[in-house]
Design a protein around this motif. Structure first.
Motif, PDB file in Angstrom:
ATOM      1  N   THR A   1       0.834  -1.204   0.000  1.00 17.32           N
ATOM      2  CA  THR A   1       0.000   0.000   0.000  1.00 17.32           C
ATOM      3  C   THR A   1       0.869   1.254   0.000  1.00 17.32           C
ATOM      4  O   THR A   1       0.567   2.239  -0.684  1.00 17.32           O
ATOM      5  CB  THR A   1      -0.927   0.004   1.217  1.00 17.32           C
ATOM      6  OG1 THR A   1      -1.767  -1.162   1.172  1.00 17.32           O
ATOM      7  CG2 THR A   1      -1.795   1.253   1.241  1.00 17.32           C
ATOM      8  N   ALA A   2       1.965   1.224   0.773  1.00 17.82           N
ATOM      9  CA  ALA A   2       2.863   2.388   0.824  1.00 17.82           C
ATOM     10  C   ALA A   2       3.484   2.658  -0.544  1.00 17.82           C
ATOM     11  O   ALA A   2       3.641   3.816  -0.948  1.00 17.82           O
ATOM     12  CB  ALA A   2       3.959   2.149   1.862  1.00 17.82           C
ATOM     13  N   THR A   3       3.826   1.589  -1.262  1.00 19.34           N
ATOM     14  CA  THR A   3       4.370   1.757  -2.610  1.00 19.34           C
ATOM     15  C   THR A   3       3.340   2.384  -3.527  1.00 19.34           C
ATOM     16  O   THR A   3       3.637   3.316  -4.291  1.00 19.34           O
ATOM     17  CB  THR A   3       4.813   0.394  -3.171  1.00 19.34           C
ATOM     18  OG1 THR A   3       5.902  -0.103  -2.393  1.00 19.34           O
ATOM     19  CG2 THR A   3       5.251   0.515  -4.624  1.00 19.34           C
ATOM     20  N   MET A   4       2.110   1.890  -3.468  1.00 24.28           N
ATOM     21  CA  MET A   4       1.053   2.417  -4.330  1.00 24.28           C
ATOM     22  C   MET A   4       0.785   3.889  -4.027  1.00 24.28           C
ATOM     23  O   MET A   4       0.678   4.720  -4.936  1.00 24.28           O
ATOM     24  CB  MET A   4      -0.225   1.608  -4.162  1.00 24.28           C
ATOM     25  CG  MET A   4      -1.362   2.042  -5.087  1.00 24.28           C
ATOM     26  SD  MET A   4      -2.902   1.109  -4.827  1.00 24.28           S
ATOM     27  CE  MET A   4      -2.350  -0.551  -5.192  1.00 24.28           C
ATOM     28  N   ILE A   5       0.680   4.235  -2.746  1.00 28.08           N
ATOM     29  CA  ILE A   5       0.402   5.624  -2.369  1.00 28.08           C
ATOM     30  C   ILE A   5       1.544   6.539  -2.788  1.00 28.08           C
ATOM     31  O   ILE A   5       1.332   7.653  -3.285  1.00 28.08           O
ATOM     32  CB  ILE A   5       0.148   5.719  -0.851  1.00 28.08           C
ATOM     33  CG1 ILE A   5      -1.172   5.010  -0.495  1.00 28.08           C
ATOM     34  CG2 ILE A   5       0.102   7.181  -0.405  1.00 28.08           C
ATOM     35  CD1 ILE A   5      -1.433   4.929   0.993  1.00 28.08           C
ATOM     36  N   SER A   6       2.771   6.082  -2.610  1.00 24.19           N
ATOM     37  CA  SER A   6       3.924   6.896  -2.999  1.00 24.19           C
ATOM     38  C   SER A   6       3.938   7.149  -4.499  1.00 24.19           C
ATOM     39  O   SER A   6       4.249   8.261  -4.961  1.00 24.19           O
ATOM     40  CB  SER A   6       5.221   6.211  -2.563  1.00 24.19           C
ATOM     41  OG  SER A   6       5.282   6.079  -1.166  1.00 24.19           O
ATOM     42  N   LEU A   7       3.584   6.118  -5.279  1.00 25.29           N
ATOM     43  CA  LEU A   7       3.557   6.266  -6.728  1.00 25.29           C
ATOM     44  C   LEU A   7       2.434   7.199  -7.148  1.00 25.29           C
ATOM     45  O   LEU A   7       2.610   8.032  -8.051  1.00 25.29           O
ATOM     46  CB  LEU A   7       3.392   4.887  -7.377  1.00 25.29           C
ATOM     47  CG  LEU A   7       3.585   4.798  -8.886  1.00 25.29           C
ATOM     48  CD1 LEU A   7       4.945   5.350  -9.304  1.00 25.29           C
ATOM     49  CD2 LEU A   7       3.448   3.346  -9.343  1.00 25.29           C
ATOM     50  N   LEU A   8       1.277   7.097  -6.494  1.00 27.14           N
ATOM     51  CA  LEU A   8       0.177   8.016  -6.787  1.00 27.14           C
ATOM     52  C   LEU A   8       0.552   9.452  -6.431  1.00 27.14           C
ATOM     53  O   LEU A   8       0.242  10.398  -7.172  1.00 27.14           O
ATOM     54  CB  LEU A   8      -1.070   7.596  -6.008  1.00 27.14           C
ATOM     55  CG  LEU A   8      -1.771   6.312  -6.456  1.00 27.14           C
ATOM     56  CD1 LEU A   8      -2.889   5.947  -5.488  1.00 27.14           C
ATOM     57  CD2 LEU A   8      -2.317   6.468  -7.871  1.00 27.14           C
ATOM     58  N   ALA A   9       1.224   9.632  -5.294  1.00 30.75           N
ATOM     59  CA  ALA A   9       1.628  10.974  -4.885  1.00 30.75           C
ATOM     60  C   ALA A   9       2.628  11.573  -5.866  1.00 30.75           C
ATOM     61  O   ALA A   9       2.551  12.762  -6.209  1.00 30.75           O
ATOM     62  CB  ALA A   9       2.226  10.932  -3.479  1.00 30.75           C
ATOM     63  N   ALA A  10       3.571  10.758  -6.326  1.00 32.10           N
ATOM     64  CA  ALA A  10       4.549  11.252  -7.302  1.00 32.10           C
ATOM     65  C   ALA A  10       3.854  11.684  -8.589  1.00 32.10           C
ATOM     66  O   ALA A  10       4.167  12.742  -9.153  1.00 32.10           O
ATOM     67  CB  ALA A  10       5.588  10.174  -7.584  1.00 32.10           C
ATOM     68  N   SER A  11       2.907  10.882  -9.051  1.00 30.91           N
ATOM     69  CA  SER A  11       2.169  11.240 -10.263  1.00 30.91           C
ATOM     70  C   SER A  11       1.378  12.527 -10.066  1.00 30.91           C
ATOM     71  O   SER A  11       1.249  13.340 -10.988  1.00 30.91           O
ATOM     72  CB  SER A  11       1.208  10.104 -10.641  1.00 30.91           C
ATOM     73  OG  SER A  11       1.903   8.894 -10.868  1.00 30.91           O
ATOM     74  N   SER A  12       0.848  12.727  -8.850  1.00 31.67           N
ATOM     75  CA  SER A  12       0.016  13.899  -8.576  1.00 31.67           C
ATOM     76  C   SER A  12       0.798  15.206  -8.626  1.00 31.67           C
ATOM     77  O   SER A  12       0.212  16.279  -8.806  1.00 31.67           O
ATOM     78  CB  SER A  12      -0.651  13.758  -7.206  1.00 31.67           C
ATOM     79  OG  SER A  12      -1.521  12.645  -7.192  1.00 31.67           O
ATOM     80  N   LEU A  13       2.110  15.124  -8.464  1.00 33.41           N
ATOM     81  CA  LEU A  13       2.912  16.347  -8.539  1.00 33.41           C
ATOM     82  C   LEU A  13       2.795  17.019  -9.895  1.00 33.41           C
ATOM     83  O   LEU A  13       2.953  18.242 -10.008  1.00 33.41           O
ATOM     84  CB  LEU A  13       4.386  16.021  -8.263  1.00 33.41           C
ATOM     85  CG  LEU A  13       4.753  15.594  -6.841  1.00 33.41           C
ATOM     86  CD1 LEU A  13       6.232  15.263  -6.778  1.00 33.41           C
ATOM     87  CD2 LEU A  13       4.396  16.687  -5.839  1.00 33.41           C
ATOM     88  N   THR A  14       2.519  16.240 -10.924  1.00 26.37           N
ATOM     89  CA  THR A  14       2.491  16.811 -12.273  1.00 26.37           C
ATOM     90  C   THR A  14       1.320  17.766 -12.459  1.00 26.37           C
ATOM     91  O   THR A  14       1.371  18.644 -13.309  1.00 26.37           O
ATOM     92  CB  THR A  14       2.432  15.702 -13.331  1.00 26.37           C
ATOM     93  OG1 THR A  14       1.245  14.926 -13.142  1.00 26.37           O
ATOM     94  CG2 THR A  14       3.649  14.795 -13.216  1.00 26.37           C
ATOM     95  N   ILE A  15       0.239  17.600 -11.669  1.00 27.70           N
ATOM     96  CA  ILE A  15      -0.901  18.507 -11.805  1.00 27.70           C
ATOM     97  C   ILE A  15      -0.531  19.906 -11.333  1.00 27.70           C
ATOM     98  O   ILE A  15      -1.128  20.898 -11.752  1.00 27.70           O
ATOM     99  CB  ILE A  15      -2.118  17.965 -11.020  1.00 27.70           C
ATOM    100  CG1 ILE A  15      -3.418  18.652 -11.468  1.00 27.70           C
ATOM    101  CG2 ILE A  15      -1.937  18.157  -9.521  1.00 27.70           C
ATOM    102  CD1 ILE A  15      -3.855  18.324 -12.851  1.00 27.70           C
ATOM    103  N   MET A  16       0.471  19.989 -10.446  1.00 21.84           N
ATOM    104  CA  MET A  16       0.934  21.284  -9.962  1.00 21.84           C
ATOM    105  C   MET A  16       1.848  21.977 -10.956  1.00 21.84           C
ATOM    106  O   MET A  16       2.049  23.195 -10.876  1.00 21.84           O
ATOM    107  CB  MET A  16       1.715  21.119  -8.654  1.00 21.84           C
ATOM    108  CG  MET A  16       0.912  20.616  -7.475  1.00 21.84           C
ATOM    109  SD  MET A  16       2.015  20.270  -6.082  1.00 21.84           S
ATOM    110  CE  MET A  16       2.757  21.883  -5.808  1.00 21.84           C
ATOM    111  N   ALA A  17       2.403  21.228 -11.865  1.00 27.21           N
ATOM    112  CA  ALA A  17       3.510  21.730 -12.669  1.00 27.21           C
ATOM    113  C   ALA A  17       3.189  23.055 -13.347  1.00 27.21           C
ATOM    114  O   ALA A  17       3.980  23.985 -13.318  1.00 27.21           O
ATOM    115  CB  ALA A  17       3.904  20.691 -13.712  1.00 27.21           C
ATOM    116  N   SER A  18       2.017  23.148 -13.939  1.00 25.61           N
ATOM    117  CA  SER A  18       1.695  24.347 -14.699  1.00 25.61           C
ATOM    118  C   SER A  18       0.597  25.168 -14.063  1.00 25.61           C
ATOM    119  O   SER A  18       0.728  26.374 -13.865  1.00 25.61           O
ATOM    120  CB  SER A  18       1.275  23.945 -16.129  1.00 25.61           C
ATOM    121  OG  SER A  18       2.324  23.271 -16.787  1.00 25.61           O
ATOM    122  N   THR A  19      -0.502  24.513 -13.702  1.00 25.25           N
ATOM    123  CA  THR A  19      -1.720  25.254 -13.406  1.00 25.25           C
ATOM    124  C   THR A  19      -1.780  25.855 -12.010  1.00 25.25           C
ATOM    125  O   THR A  19      -2.639  26.694 -11.747  1.00 25.25           O
ATOM    126  CB  THR A  19      -2.945  24.346 -13.601  1.00 25.25           C
ATOM    127  OG1 THR A  19      -2.810  23.177 -12.764  1.00 25.25           O
ATOM    128  CG2 THR A  19      -3.061  23.914 -15.042  1.00 25.25           C
TER     129      THR A  19
END
Length: 403
Positions: free
Chosen positions: A21-39
């Motif tokens: 579960t920790a691996t899955m959450i960490s991977l989801l969190a890393a992917s979520s950083l991209t939404i911050m990139a521009s907007t």
């Protein structure tokens, strides 16, 4: 096939082991950083433009501060994907996250538009590494139905992150247009989690397993090229929202950055909720049918915004467009990951990442002239007319999307 049979975690986690579960959450969190990139800085664009009002190109350059990262992602994502195939997903992901923090927060200190744009460009390089390696890692860890579910969760997590960061960006922009740049510091927490919990899925053992699974299969680059075109077109249409919505609201007499943050937050929240249904609809409609449905919905939502004159109506139109985007993004990446042999998965996801962010960069270059000619409502209407054309392409190519 059962979910447990669909999940694999080669590399450090051990071949065939289910990710924690920790691996899955960490991977989801890393992917979520991209939404911050521009907007995340979008609500502060009017304030940034006013601060640099002496620059005759301030209107265009401030919009490029949102979209320039997309150009650099488009350029560097294929390289990042190839490096993740060769050097390992985890190594590229962690290095890219360090650059993400430094480049993202640089806007707190830099005080010329050219310098800010350099920082935004470096942020784009970082996002190329984060999203490409994270998506390829997800393809390594999950298979079949589990992969489809994870891609939906990934899109959903990005949507919820967008609600928090965009709304937060709007509130911070009320204080000062620079303040939203501070949100990029959140990536430090994600970096720490990724360093602890994410395994290397591209080690020697994993490469041997991938070679056995591929069994000499050729990469379907023609089908992937069609998917890349759809990804690019999606962003050309959708990115009218974060780039032009603050100015559309100002055109209607709604000047508060928090209002733009709220409208964009609704868009991303509904996107995150609808992404939960992506796996179910994909199973029933197939990839091509799901693309057609989502592109029609995107066009309808953007057209709704174009004729709206109050914040509630704009939020409702944004919700329709957001629901469509929640179905589109997991379908794009899941179809690419499903079609691509494991040995080129990094390059394949890098290609989609490149297409998506190239669309982000191109969008204001098309929507700004449309806004100047027809007003901001006209720019939204043009995007709303374009999106259904993508539905036609998807339906014509639907057979090529079957793995």
């Amino acid at each position: 096939m059962s979910a447990s049979a669909d999940v694999r975690a080669p590399g450090a986690a051990g071949l065939g082991a289910s990710p924690s579960t920790a691996t899955m959450i960490s991977l989801l969190a890393a992917s979520s950083l991209t939404i911050m990139a521009s907007t995340v800085i979008s609500p502060g664009l009017p304030g940034m433009e006013a601060h640099f009002a002496d620059d005759p190109d301030a209107a265009l350059l401030t919009r490029l501060a949102v979209t320039l990262p997309g150009l650099l992602v488009a350029i560097f994502a294929p390289l990042a994907g190839g490096l993740s195939d060769r050097l390992g997903r985890r190594r590229i992901l962690l290095a890219a996250m360090v650059l993400y923090v430094l480049a993202g927060m640089s806007g707190l200190l830099l005080d010329t538009l050219p310098a800010i744009l350099v920082g935004r460009a470096m942020l784009g390089v970082a996002v190329a590494g984060v999203l490409t390696s994270a998506s390829a890692m997800a393809g390594d860890l999950f298979r079949g139905e589990a992969q489809t579910r994870f891609m939906g969760r990934q899109a959903s997590a990005m949507g919820f992150a967008g609600l928090i960061f965009l709304t937060g960006g709007g509130l911070l922009a009320e204080m000062h247009w620079r303040a939203p740049f501070g949100l990029y510091g959140i990536a430090l927490l994600v970096l720490a989690a990724a360093a602890v919990f994410l395994p290397e899925t591209r080690g020697a053992a994993a490469r041997s397993q991938a070679a056995a699974e591929d069994d000499g299969a050729t990469a379907p680059w023609g089908s992937l090229a069609i998917l890349y075109f759809l990804g690019l077109g999606t962003m050309v249409a959708m990115y009218v929202m974060p780039v032009q919505l603050p100015f559309r609201l100002r055109e209607l007499g709604m000047d508060a950055p928090s209002q733009a943050g709220l409208a964009l937050g609704v868009f991303t929240l509904v996107s995150s909720i609808s992404a939960f249904g992506a796996a179910l609809l994909r199973g029933r409609l197939g990839a091509g049918g799901m693309f057609a449905l989502s592109f029609l919905g995107l066009g309808a939502g953007l057209a709704w915004v174009s004729v709206s004159s109050d914040l509630l109506s704009i939020c409702l139109g944004g919700a329709v467009a957001g629901a469509a985007m929640g179905l589109t993004m997991p379908n794009l990446f899941n179809t690419v990951v499903s079609l691509a042999p494991a040995r080129v998965r990094g390059r394949a996801t890098g290609g989609m990442t490149s297409a998506v962010f190239l669309g982000q960069f191109v969008s204001p270059l098309l929507s700004q002239p449309a806004a100047e000619a027809w007003g901001y409502g006209g720019a939204f209407l043009a995007a709303g007319v374009f999106a259904p054309l993508l539905a036609v392409v998807a339906l014509l190519a639907r057979r090529s999307f079957r793995a």
